[in-house]
Design an enzyme around this catalytic site. Structure first.
Site, PDB file in Angstrom:
ATOM      1  N   CYS A  62       0.818  -1.212   0.000  1.00 20.61           N
ATOM      2  CA  CYS A  62       0.000   0.000   0.000  1.00 20.61           C
ATOM      3  C   CYS A  62       0.852   1.262   0.000  1.00 20.61           C
ATOM      4  CB  CYS A  62      -0.891  -0.016   1.241  1.00 20.61           C
ATOM      5  SG  CYS A  62      -1.750   1.530   1.561  1.00 20.61           S
ATOM      6  N   TRP A  95      -7.563  -6.975   5.561  1.00 22.63           N
ATOM      7  CA  TRP A  95      -6.176  -7.268   5.906  1.00 22.63           C
ATOM      8  C   TRP A  95      -6.073  -8.385   6.934  1.00 22.63           C
ATOM      9  CZ3 TRP A  95      -3.260  -5.352   2.369  1.00 22.63           C
ATOM     10  CH2 TRP A  95      -3.620  -4.141   1.751  1.00 22.63           C
ATOM     11  N   VAL A 128     -11.876  -1.460   6.185  1.00 26.01           N
ATOM     12  CA  VAL A 128     -10.707  -1.587   7.060  1.00 26.01           C
ATOM     13  C   VAL A 128      -9.472  -1.236   6.243  1.00 26.01           C
ATOM     14  CG1 VAL A 128      -9.381  -3.164   8.503  1.00 26.01           C
ATOM     15  CG2 VAL A 128     -11.868  -3.371   8.378  1.00 26.01           C
ATOM     16  N   VAL A 130      -5.347   0.462   5.815  1.00 22.80           N
ATOM     17  CA  VAL A 130      -4.017   0.707   6.362  1.00 22.80           C
ATOM     18  C   VAL A 130      -3.473   1.979   5.710  1.00 22.80           C
ATOM     19  CG1 VAL A 130      -3.484  -1.688   6.907  1.00 22.80           C
ATOM     20  CG2 VAL A 130      -2.987  -0.837   4.619  1.00 22.80           C
ATOM     21  N   TYR A 193      -5.380   5.979  -9.009  1.00 23.69           N
ATOM     22  CA  TYR A 193      -6.527   5.166  -8.591  1.00 23.69           C
ATOM     23  C   TYR A 193      -7.790   5.578  -9.334  1.00 23.69           C
ATOM     24  CZ  TYR A 193      -4.006   2.768  -4.943  1.00 23.69           C
ATOM     25  OH  TYR A 193      -3.118   1.953  -4.285  1.00 23.69           O
TER      26      TYR A 193
END
Length: 351
Positions: A62, A95, A128, A130, A193
């Protein structure tokens, strides 16, 4: 399913309501981080800076989490802020700690990062994402604010910085750094993106145009200066680097940002190699994790799940000659020490 970005194909923070296969089939938006508490020197949000209390959860795949990895290394926070690395290949629960023995994070004792989210807010409707910082004693998520985490590491955590740590967000340059980062975020960090997850030709072409217009402007800016702002590495360089290092491996092909490769722009390619070869940058990059995640998780735009063998990574350690422009990578400080053995990137992830 959450993506790695804090962005979504459906609008819910951090995830796509339709699972992995929904990527590229729903409008892409990026939502604000839902959990935006700050860990500060004075603890004003209830979370004081304290060595050993918190755990940073990342995926090496990421780009947003990689910012935190680079910042943590440059500032020497390894002993103060422990690290959990998630499996780059998510399922629809997001994750997972399947890289660890018995599939559990050895410090938090959980199998899924979502368990820390649930401990903070049961039934939280978003995804969720990161990077995330978890309070170890309670097991509760503190923050997933990817835009703020690294700024606070650079400023609020200063009492725990290593001797010789660089100033990554110097106060006298913050206005310029913020302006540069905003342009790069909008058109490059987020632009790739928007192109890759576009659900229609017009949306794709608009994003594609923004990406390369901004990259051309950044290339012009860096033609006669080693770093984006001032003569040392700052937060702005960290944020650009984590997109550039992924460009040829995933964004050029997988996200269809294929006007040109990073390696075909002499200025940006040399700049990226300069940073990659700077301690704290390349030693956090895992190309295997990057490719495994993008090509296997985004099944909506790569339904076969085939992971390409390329690109050739041998150029990353090549001479860049950017030192001829002057500049001091760490300012009045020094380079970080060796990577802790348990945090080294496996050989398969390196050039």
């Amino acid at each position: 399913m959450t993506d790695d970005t804090g962005g979504t194909a459906s609008g819910a923070t951090g995830g796509s309501a339709g699972g992995n296969a929904s990527y590229g089939h729903q409008p892409f938006t990026r939502s604000a981080s839902h959990f935006a508490d700050r860990i500060t020197a004075d603890g004003r949000d209830g979370w004081p800076v304290e060595a050993g209390r918190y755990r940073l959860v990342v995926s090496r795949a990421c780009p947003w989490a990689s910012r935190a990895l680079v910042s943590r290394r440059l500032l020497g926070l390894e002993d103060a802020l422990s690290l959990a690395v998630a499996d780059p290949v998510q399922d629809d629960r997001s994750w997972r700690f399947t890289l660890d023995e018995d599939g559990r994070d050895p410090v938090l004792g959980i199998r899924l990062l979502s368990e820390a989210y649930d401990a903070r807010e049961l039934g939280y409707p978003g995804g969720v994402s990161v990077p995330a910082i978890v309070d170890v004693p309670s097991g509760r998520l503190v923050t997933n604010d990817y835009q703020r985490i690294t700024l606070d590491l650079a400023t609020e955590w200063s009492a725990l910085h290593r001797q010789g740590a660089p100033d990554l967000y110097p106060e006298r340059l913050r206005e310029e750094i913020d302006a540069v980062m905003e342009d790069i975020y909008r058109d490059v960090n987020n632009g790739v993106y928007r192109a890759g997850f576009a659900d229609g030709q017009d949306a794709y072409e608009e994003a594609y145009t923004d990406v390369f217009r901004r990259l051309d402007l950044v290339s012009e800016r860096l033609a006669d200066r080693r770093y984006l702002v001032g003569d040392t590495i700052t937060e702005a360089d960290i944020r650009l680097f984590t997109t550039l290092v992924r460009f040829d491996a995933v964004y050029h092909g997988h996200f269809k940002c294929n006007r040109s490769k990073l390696s075909e722009d002499p200025v940006l390619w040399a700049y990226a190699r300069d940073l990659y070869q700077t301690p704290g940058f390349g030693d956090t990059v895992d190309f295997d994790h990057i490719k495994q995640h993008y090509y296997r998780v985004h099944s909506g735009i790569n339904p076969t799940g085939i992971v390409p063998l390329g690109p050739d990574l041998s150029g990353w350690p090549a001479p860049h000659h950017r030192e001829e422009l002057g500049g001091r990578p760490f300012g009045d400080g020094t380079a970080p020490g060796p990577v802790p053995p348990d945090e080294e990137v496996p050989a398969r992830g390196r050039p």
